[in-house]
Scaffold this active site. Sequence first.
Site, PDB file in Angstrom:
ATOM      1  N   ARG A 102       1.501 -17.794  12.460  1.00  0.00           N
ATOM      2  CA  ARG A 102       2.265 -16.895  11.597  1.00  0.00           C
ATOM      3  C   ARG A 102       2.999 -17.631  10.488  1.00  0.00           C
ATOM      4  O   ARG A 102       3.041 -17.160   9.341  1.00  0.00           O
ATOM      5  CB  ARG A 102       3.249 -16.073  12.446  1.00  0.00           C
ATOM      6  CG  ARG A 102       4.109 -15.082  11.662  1.00  0.00           C
ATOM      7  CD  ARG A 102       3.348 -14.293  10.632  1.00  0.00           C
ATOM      8  NE  ARG A 102       2.163 -13.625  11.152  1.00  0.00           N
ATOM      9  CZ  ARG A 102       1.205 -13.142  10.386  1.00  0.00           C
ATOM     10  NH1 ARG A 102       1.259 -13.268   9.075  1.00  0.00           N
ATOM     11  NH2 ARG A 102       0.158 -12.536  10.931  1.00  0.00           N
ATOM     12  N   LYS A 169      26.199 -20.733 -18.224  1.00  0.00           N
ATOM     13  CA  LYS A 169      25.754 -19.401 -18.594  1.00  0.00           C
ATOM     14  C   LYS A 169      26.927 -18.577 -19.107  1.00  0.00           C
ATOM     15  O   LYS A 169      28.054 -19.073 -19.229  1.00  0.00           O
ATOM     16  CB  LYS A 169      25.069 -18.747 -17.399  1.00  0.00           C
ATOM     17  CG  LYS A 169      23.889 -19.569 -16.868  1.00  0.00           C
ATOM     18  CD  LYS A 169      23.071 -18.808 -15.854  1.00  0.00           C
ATOM     19  CE  LYS A 169      22.246 -17.740 -16.531  1.00  0.00           C
ATOM     20  NZ  LYS A 169      21.316 -17.078 -15.593  1.00  0.00           N
ATOM     21  N   ASP A 224      18.963 -16.435 -24.609  1.00  0.00           N
ATOM     22  CA  ASP A 224      18.906 -15.337 -23.636  1.00  0.00           C
ATOM     23  C   ASP A 224      18.764 -13.987 -24.332  1.00  0.00           C
ATOM     24  O   ASP A 224      19.623 -13.582 -25.114  1.00  0.00           O
ATOM     25  CB  ASP A 224      20.177 -15.349 -22.778  1.00  0.00           C
ATOM     26  CG  ASP A 224      20.105 -14.327 -21.651  1.00  0.00           C
ATOM     27  OD1 ASP A 224      19.079 -14.282 -20.959  1.00  0.00           O
ATOM     28  OD2 ASP A 224      21.088 -13.583 -21.483  1.00  0.00           O
TER      29      ASP A 224
END
Length: 285
Positions: A102, A169, A224
């Site tokens: 898995r 930012k 941005d």
Amino acid sequence: MISEEQFKAELDLIIKNAIREDVGDGDHSSLACIPDTAVGRAKLLVKDKGIIAGIGFAKKVFEYVDGELEIETFIKDGEPVEFGDVAFHVSGSSQSILKAERLVLNGMQRMSAIATKTNYFVKLLEGTQTKILDTRKTTPGIRALEKWAVKIGGGENHRFALYDMVMLKDNHIDFAGGITKAIEKTQNYLEENSLDLKIIVEARNLEEVKTILKSDGIYRILLDNFSFEDTRKAVKLIGDRCLTESSGGINEETIRKYAECGVNFISSGALTHSIYNMDLSLKAV
């Protein structure tokens, strides 16, 4: 960027924690009906089309679970695959194969989807000088896998985390009292703490680009949510003072146009947060 040693340590943690989470005190399904002496072989069957990624990861998982498992690979990471392809065979203890199954599939399905999407974006940028970057918009706990997949797909990694690069930012800038103050405080902090980290500063408009350019030592300016026109103007303003990066809602329909504006990089969170797993299965042979 983080070192190879740091990256390897991240992978080791991912595998160790995933096996702990999935196996716990034992794979009782296998323990109940398969003798510990039983041996077998399984194949990794591709049931989709795209770029395969995670062969290297699968090897690490099998080695962690049982160092005596043997893997025979037929396809390499980064190669195109189609429905019906077999990527590898794994042989050895049947219990060990099932214990690892898995985690191998979960990792490879997601990594292959990311590599496929990244490769698609890379092809859209062919003929330009622009490179595609990932972001920190990754699944918590498995960032190393997802960034590895971006590289396999032909993309480039942005910073790995908060500690290997500085990115100022909009919120950093606003909380610090403006662009210039944020840059000055950052440079003083890095010097005082003997840190050699590159600085990226986000700009929301052309006036902020001009303000950033008044400071030295900036590695890259992130444009941005700029329009195509303003991106071209920003690239001209910046020149060779530092590198440029476009970001913010860029998709397959607009990525080429942003690249043609002359930016060095385009970053896209969609490489890792908006993908559909490739269909793969591990079948006994």
